[in-house]
Design an enzyme around this catalytic site. Structure first.
Site, mmCIF file in Angstrom:
data_model
loop_
_atom_site.group_PDB
_atom_site.id
_atom_site.type_symbol
_atom_site.label_atom_id
_atom_site.label_comp_id
_atom_site.label_asym_id
_atom_site.label_seq_id
_atom_site.Cartn_x
_atom_site.Cartn_y
_atom_site.Cartn_z
ATOM 1 N N LYS A 43 0.845 -1.203 0.000
ATOM 2 C CA LYS A 43 0.000 0.000 0.000
ATOM 3 C C LYS A 43 0.878 1.250 0.000
ATOM 4 C CE LYS A 43 -0.179 -0.115 5.061
ATOM 5 N NZ LYS A 43 -0.991 -0.511 6.231
ATOM 6 N N TYR A 77 13.125 31.688 7.473
ATOM 7 C CA TYR A 77 11.881 32.215 8.038
ATOM 8 C C TYR A 77 11.965 32.280 9.562
ATOM 9 C CZ TYR A 77 9.405 31.641 3.588
ATOM 10 O OH TYR A 77 8.984 31.739 2.290
HETATM 11 C C1 LIG Z 1 -0.340 -1.578 6.820
HETATM 12 C C2 LIG Z 1 -0.964 -2.832 7.286
HETATM 13 C C3 LIG Z 1 -0.175 -3.978 7.467
HETATM 14 C C4 LIG Z 1 1.324 -3.950 7.381
HETATM 15 O O1 LIG Z 1 1.813 -3.505 8.626
HETATM 16 P P1 LIG Z 1 3.380 -3.343 8.874
HETATM 17 O O2 LIG Z 1 3.484 -3.020 10.307
HETATM 18 O O3 LIG Z 1 3.784 -2.203 7.998
HETATM 19 O O4 LIG Z 1 4.022 -4.612 8.485
HETATM 20 C C5 LIG Z 1 -0.826 -5.153 7.800
HETATM 21 N N1 LIG Z 1 -2.162 -5.211 7.941
HETATM 22 C C6 LIG Z 1 -2.944 -4.125 7.796
HETATM 23 C C7 LIG Z 1 -4.408 -4.248 7.983
HETATM 24 C C8 LIG Z 1 -2.371 -2.900 7.476
HETATM 25 O O5 LIG Z 1 -3.144 -1.816 7.337
#
Ligand SMILES: *Cc1c(COP(=O)(O)O)cnc(C)c1O
Length: 379
Positions: free
Chosen positions: A44, A266
């Site tokens: 993702k 800034y």
């Molecule tokens: C992002 C996610 C993962 C992966 O988790 P990590 O800690 O990055 O390995 C697994 N399951 C779900 C539902 C997630 O949203």
């Protein structure tokens, strides 16, 4: 030559993010070795900012057997790239384009009755993973609704409207192995699987663990681990040496010599304590350099750590180069694996008061990206 071609960025003259897929391959192999069951590569958020399709291909070649994403759009991009491995998509609105589930041949998570009804209507025969809330009050069915969801899913299954192939949960505190939420979450997951079985379901994929639990808690492994962060070198468990795939470099656009007392940036939050040379880095928070790291961050210039001074602005940051004669065009390493003394993603996260995940997913679209292939494995 077209006007566009004149403006095409080149490595060396443009901020460049290099992704070493060899690191992703090594991390995948390590996690595959630790997991009791299959490993789903979670890609993702554009593969945690490392390139979704590259990370997916690399992880599959290194032993992962499946891919996980949030949206059906992401699943579609994996299929469009020619990836045929099993894919699970677990975060979609009730009115998602469920027909795509069948067209793409992917699995979807179902967190409640509304989703169940929508999937059955638009994608009869879909493969679904029922999703239970194992203690985050975030995604997944509440325990009070679980038995009802299982019964409804079984009724639909009997009519050939779907196949329940999985049950999934997610742990809130897996990076703290002694936290009582882990026992509670594991127990709730076991109860959820038992309840599904009592409703007549036979989910073959039972998955609870992400990276931290895969590394720390074998009792959470069941038939599959969903691993994202670990693939890209982030170890939330603090126990395991993983390789960081990213290196971010940028050439100094300009340098200037300033007297002691000169205010910078800034808000004038920093003044040169002594006469010094400043370098202009063409990177800012719009590229993913967290503004919150202002006043703390460092970069590597000619083998030495140099402080980022003043506020990080949208497109620029200023580096105190000291007195070693560094000129414009010098290529600075902003972050990398740390092997040559450059700051790591972990350091940038600490300087910004955040986690590595947020740093890597924030590295922006303006960066030129180059990819080092993983090369053949097992040689
Ligand atoms: C992002 C996610 C993962 C992966 O988790 P990590 O800690 O990055 O390995 C697994 N399951 C779900 C539902 C997630 O949203």
């Amino acid at each position: 030559m077209s006007a566009l071609a004149y403006a095409t960025p080149r490595t060396g003259s443009h901020p460049t993010l290099t992704v070493d897929l060899g690191a992703v391959a090594d991390n995948t192999a390590l996690l595959v070795g630790r997991a009791a069951g299959e490993v789903m590569a979670v890609v993702k958020a554009d593969g945690f900012g490392h390139g979704m399709v590259d990370v997916a291909r690399t992880a599959l070649a290194a032993g992962a057997t499946r891919l996980g994403v949030t949206s059906l759009e992401e699943a579609g991009r994996l299929r469009a790239a020619g990836l045929r491995a099993p894919v699970l998509s677990w975060l979609n609105p009730v009115d998602a384009d469920w027909a795509a589930v069948l067209e793409l041949g992917v699995d979807v998570a179902v967190p409640g009755r509304e989703h169940l009804d929508a999937v059955v209507r638009a994608a009869p025969g879909a493969r679904v993973h029922l999703q239970v809330d194992t203690g985050m009050a975030r995604d997944g069915a509440e325990p009070s609704r679980w038995a009802d969801l299982c019964r409804a899913a079984r009724a639909a299954e009997r009519r050939g409207l779907l196949r329940v192939v999985g049950v999934m949960g997610h742990l809130a505190c897996a990076d703290q192995p002694a936290h009582p939420a882990n026992v509670a979450g594991r127990d709730r997951f076991t109860w959820a699987v038992t309840t599904a079985g009592a409703a007549g379901l036979r989910p073959v994929d039972r998955h609870l663990a992400a990276t931290a639990a895969t590394l720390l808690d074998p009792r959470s492994h069941h038939t599959m681990s969903r691993v994202g962060a670990g693939l890209v070198g982030i170890d939330p468990s603090g126990t395991t040496a993983l390789r960081s795939p990213l290196t971010l470099t940028a050439p100094l656009v300009d340098v200037r010599d300033v007297p002691a007392g000169c205010p910078v940036g800034y808000g004038h939050t920093w003044r040169a304590p002594v006469a010094t040379r400043l370098g202009l880095l063409p990177l800012g928070y719009a590229d993913g350099l967290p503004r919150a790291a202002s006043g703390r961050a460092e970069v590597l210039v000619r083998g030495r750590r140099r402080p980022v001074v003043g506020r990080i602005s949208m497109d620029m940051a200023v580096v105190d180069l000291g007195a070693d004669g560094t000129g414009a065009g010098e290529v600075v390493t902003v972050l990398g694996p740390g092997n040559d003394g450059e700051p790591t993603v972990r350091e940038w996260a600490a300087w910004s008061g955040t986690i590595e995940h947020e740093v890597v997913t924030g590295l922006g679209a303006r960066l030129l990206r180059t990819v080092c292939p993983a090369g053949p494995r097992g040689l």
